[in-house]
Design a protein around this motif. Structure first.
Motif, PDB file in Angstrom:
ATOM      1  N   PRO A   1      47.976  31.159  44.149  1.00 26.19           N
ATOM      2  CA  PRO A   1      49.131  31.336  43.657  1.00 26.19           C
ATOM      3  C   PRO A   1      50.298  30.361  44.534  1.00 26.19           C
ATOM      4  O   PRO A   1      51.363  30.111  43.964  1.00 26.19           O
ATOM      5  CB  PRO A   1      49.319  32.972  44.491  1.00 26.19           C
ATOM      6  N   ASP A   2      49.928  29.777  45.664  1.00 21.04           N
ATOM      7  CA  ASP A   2      50.779  29.006  46.414  1.00 21.04           C
ATOM      8  C   ASP A   2      50.069  27.781  47.056  1.00 21.04           C
ATOM      9  O   ASP A   2      49.634  27.886  48.089  1.00 21.04           O
ATOM     10  CB  ASP A   2      51.644  29.676  47.380  1.00 21.04           C
ATOM     11  N   PRO A   3      49.810  26.653  46.332  1.00 24.48           N
ATOM     12  CA  PRO A   3      49.114  25.511  46.879  1.00 24.48           C
ATOM     13  C   PRO A   3      49.923  25.013  48.325  1.00 24.48           C
ATOM     14  O   PRO A   3      49.101  24.480  49.077  1.00 24.48           O
ATOM     15  CB  PRO A   3      49.195  24.314  45.876  1.00 24.48           C
ATOM     16  N   GLY A   4      51.320  25.173  48.213  1.00 21.71           N
ATOM     17  CA  GLY A   4      51.955  24.935  49.663  1.00 21.71           C
ATOM     18  C   GLY A   4      51.244  25.589  50.849  1.00 21.71           C
ATOM     19  O   GLY A   4      51.361  24.941  51.730  1.00 21.71           O
TER      20      GLY A   4
ATOM     21  N   ALA B   1      26.429  48.119  38.598  1.00 22.42           N
ATOM     22  CA  ALA B   1      26.413  47.038  39.583  1.00 22.42           C
ATOM     23  C   ALA B   1      27.164  45.877  39.599  1.00 22.42           C
ATOM     24  O   ALA B   1      27.504  45.294  40.450  1.00 22.42           O
ATOM     25  CB  ALA B   1      24.935  46.849  39.841  1.00 22.42           C
ATOM     26  N   LEU B   2      27.577  45.421  38.296  1.00 18.60           N
ATOM     27  CA  LEU B   2      27.949  44.191  37.864  1.00 18.60           C
ATOM     28  C   LEU B   2      29.534  44.318  37.473  1.00 18.60           C
ATOM     29  O   LEU B   2      30.213  43.308  37.884  1.00 18.60           O
ATOM     30  CB  LEU B   2      27.163  43.428  36.988  1.00 18.60           C
ATOM     31  N   TYR B   3      29.671  45.160  36.429  1.00 18.82           N
ATOM     32  CA  TYR B   3      31.207  44.904  35.910  1.00 18.82           C
ATOM     33  C   TYR B   3      32.363  45.137  36.894  1.00 18.82           C
ATOM     34  O   TYR B   3      33.281  44.542  36.581  1.00 18.82           O
ATOM     35  CB  TYR B   3      31.260  46.125  34.664  1.00 18.82           C
ATOM     36  N   GLY B   4      32.208  46.215  37.840  1.00 16.58           N
ATOM     37  CA  GLY B   4      33.309  46.363  38.810  1.00 16.58           C
ATOM     38  C   GLY B   4      33.358  45.188  40.147  1.00 16.58           C
ATOM     39  O   GLY B   4      34.313  45.426  40.926  1.00 16.58           O
ATOM     40  N   ARG B   5      32.530  44.333  40.148  1.00 15.47           N
ATOM     41  CA  ARG B   5      32.531  43.578  41.316  1.00 15.47           C
ATOM     42  C   ARG B   5      33.512  42.251  41.050  1.00 15.47           C
ATOM     43  O   ARG B   5      33.379  41.403  40.334  1.00 15.47           O
ATOM     44  CB  ARG B   5      31.064  43.055  41.497  1.00 15.47           C
ATOM     45  N   PRO B   6      34.041  41.857  42.179  1.00 15.58           N
ATOM     46  CA  PRO B   6      35.310  40.648  41.957  1.00 15.58           C
ATOM     47  C   PRO B   6      34.311  39.412  42.060  1.00 15.58           C
ATOM     48  O   PRO B   6      34.960  38.291  41.690  1.00 15.58           O
ATOM     49  CB  PRO B   6      36.263  41.132  43.120  1.00 15.58           C
ATOM     50  N   ASP B   7      33.011  39.379  42.510  1.00 11.03           N
ATOM     51  CA  ASP B   7      32.137  38.280  42.678  1.00 11.03           C
ATOM     52  C   ASP B   7      31.303  38.387  41.665  1.00 11.03           C
ATOM     53  O   ASP B   7      30.138  37.758  41.724  1.00 11.03           O
ATOM     54  CB  ASP B   7      31.692  38.318  44.288  1.00 11.03           C
TER      55      ASP B   7
ATOM     56  N   THR C   1      41.452  38.161  44.132  1.00  8.76           N
ATOM     57  CA  THR C   1      42.048  39.632  43.927  1.00  8.76           C
ATOM     58  C   THR C   1      43.048  39.434  42.872  1.00  8.76           C
ATOM     59  O   THR C   1      43.245  38.525  42.342  1.00  8.76           O
ATOM     60  CB  THR C   1      42.586  40.328  45.247  1.00  8.76           C
ATOM     61  N   THR C   2      43.650  40.627  42.717  1.00 11.25           N
ATOM     62  CA  THR C   2      44.848  40.725  41.722  1.00 11.25           C
ATOM     63  C   THR C   2      45.925  39.728  42.060  1.00 11.25           C
ATOM     64  O   THR C   2      46.955  39.108  41.377  1.00 11.25           O
ATOM     65  CB  THR C   2      45.231  41.905  41.409  1.00 11.25           C
ATOM     66  N   ALA C   3      46.075  39.418  43.592  1.00 12.22           N
ATOM     67  CA  ALA C   3      47.062  38.602  43.981  1.00 12.22           C
ATOM     68  C   ALA C   3      46.650  37.112  43.960  1.00 12.22           C
ATOM     69  O   ALA C   3      47.396  36.225  44.171  1.00 12.22           O
ATOM     70  CB  ALA C   3      47.590  38.824  45.325  1.00 12.22           C
ATOM     71  N   GLY C   4      45.211  36.748  43.456  1.00 13.27           N
ATOM     72  CA  GLY C   4      44.963  35.503  43.286  1.00 13.27           C
ATOM     73  C   GLY C   4      44.108  35.207  44.481  1.00 13.27           C
ATOM     74  O   GLY C   4      43.186  36.151  45.000  1.00 13.27           O
TER      75      GLY C   4
END
Length: 346
Positions: A92-95, A207-213, A51-54
């Motif tokens: 965003p945070d490997p920890g 069908a494709l451009y807006g998909r996060p996957d 997502t936008t948050a990673g």
């Protein structure tokens, strides 16, 4: 002998591989691959979401660890290692991954990029180069100590040449070109397969451009390209030939001076076989005749498991030095977490 004065050694090492196509957890007894102390446990999980948050990789690992605890209450964990896609750019945070593993009881944990786990699995802990080719494609060449070089792994919009998403995208572009009637080789076979899978061409952009996957969806068309090639489709065969060529060029680019000329290729795209591997071998031989291309010993989950075992078995020694980009290690015997990329020993 047991009793209050004889401490119980933790029972298992845990390895988790988190990727864009799904996740897998393997827990094995500390002593022996399958188990003088019991049998291996294998669990499957969902793909990571971006997502936008990673990346939500920490959530995926937490879900698998919770499932493991539910199935094997009281299971003791000596060490755990996670192989995760998108480290460090999308995690965003490997920890947070270390935290999840320590909460499960592990006294020492490792968080590795999926390319490193693929390397450790494919070459069995030997220095050299490994191309990991699934939905994406990245080559990591390293001596596992001081020298680290990558080629590609920039995602389906900027790179990942020769990957599943690259092959699928080129198959769909060929289908669109055939639909439009543009000059050049046409592929009615690819167009028919794409229409069956995605519906009318006019709906493909939405069908494709807006998909996060999107990368995963593109890669899902790769089997259709492979099937078309097997049926003699010249366009599909050309796509697979180019994929193998690109992979060879990435391997050659990553193998810098100081890295032994040893290489392996691993990942789902290799299941296509000769249409990809034959041009790969030919191009690599032309570019780097000194490189020995060997079959992969194992998968990324095997590499993560090898890494987890190295944390608890002194006979293995230090399998790989921690590195800011590729690997962090944390031990609970210290009051504060290890700095990124630094290993702490109890």
């Amino acid at each position: 002998m047991t009793g209050p004065d004889v401490p119980l050694a933790p029972e298992h090492v845990v390895a988790v591989d988190v990727g864009g196509s799904g996740a897998r957890l393997v827990a094995t007894p500390v002593h022996g691959p399958g188990g003088a102390g019991g049998t291996a446990i294998t669990l499957s999980g969902r793909p990571v979401r971006i997502t936008t948050a990673g990346s939500d990789a920490a959530d995926v690992v937490a879900e698998l660890v919770d499932t493991l605890a539910g199935r094997r209450p009281g299971l003791r964990v000596a060490a755990a290692a996670v192989s995760v896609t998108g480290l460090p750019s999308l995690v965003p945070d490997p920890g947070a991954l270390h935290d999840v593993l320590h909460a499960a009881g592990a006294s020492v944990t490792a968080v590795a990029a999926d390319a490193l786990a693929a390397h450790l699995g494919a070459l069995g802990g030997r220095p050299g180069a490994v191309a990991a080719v699934g939905t994406g494609a990245i080559v990591l060449a390293t001596d596992l100590r001081r020298r680290w070089h990558r080629a590609d792994g920039w995602g389906h919009l900027l790179g990942d040449l020769g990957s599943g998403s690259w092959i699928g995208a080129h198959g769909l572009r060929a289908a669109v070109a055939t639909h439009d009637g543009r000059p050049g080789p046409a592929s009615p076979t690819l167009l028919a397969a794409a229409l069956e899978r995605f519906g009318p061409v006019e709906g493909w952009p939405a069908a494709l451009y807006g998909r996060p996957d999107r990368a995963h969806v593109l890669a899902s068309f790769t089997p259709a390209v492979a099937d078309a090639a097997a049926a003699g489709d010249l366009v599909a065969n050309g796509i697979l030939h180019d994929a193998g060529t690109h992979l060879a060029e990435s391997v050659a680019a990553a193998l810098r001076p100081g890295i032994p000329p040893l290489a392996a290729v691993t990942g789902g795209v290799l299941q296509i076989g000769a249409p990809v591997t034959t041009p790969l071998k030919a191009r690599l031989s032309a570019l780097r005749p000194d490189v020995r291309l060997v079959p992969a010993d194992g998968s990324p989950i095997d590499g993560a498991l090898r890494l987890a075992r190295s944390l608890v078995d002194p006979r293995d020694g230090e399998l790989v030095e921690p590195h800011d980009t590729w690997l962090t290690v944390r031990a609970t015997t210290h009051p504060s977490p290890a700095p990124a990329g630094k290993e702490i020993r109890a």
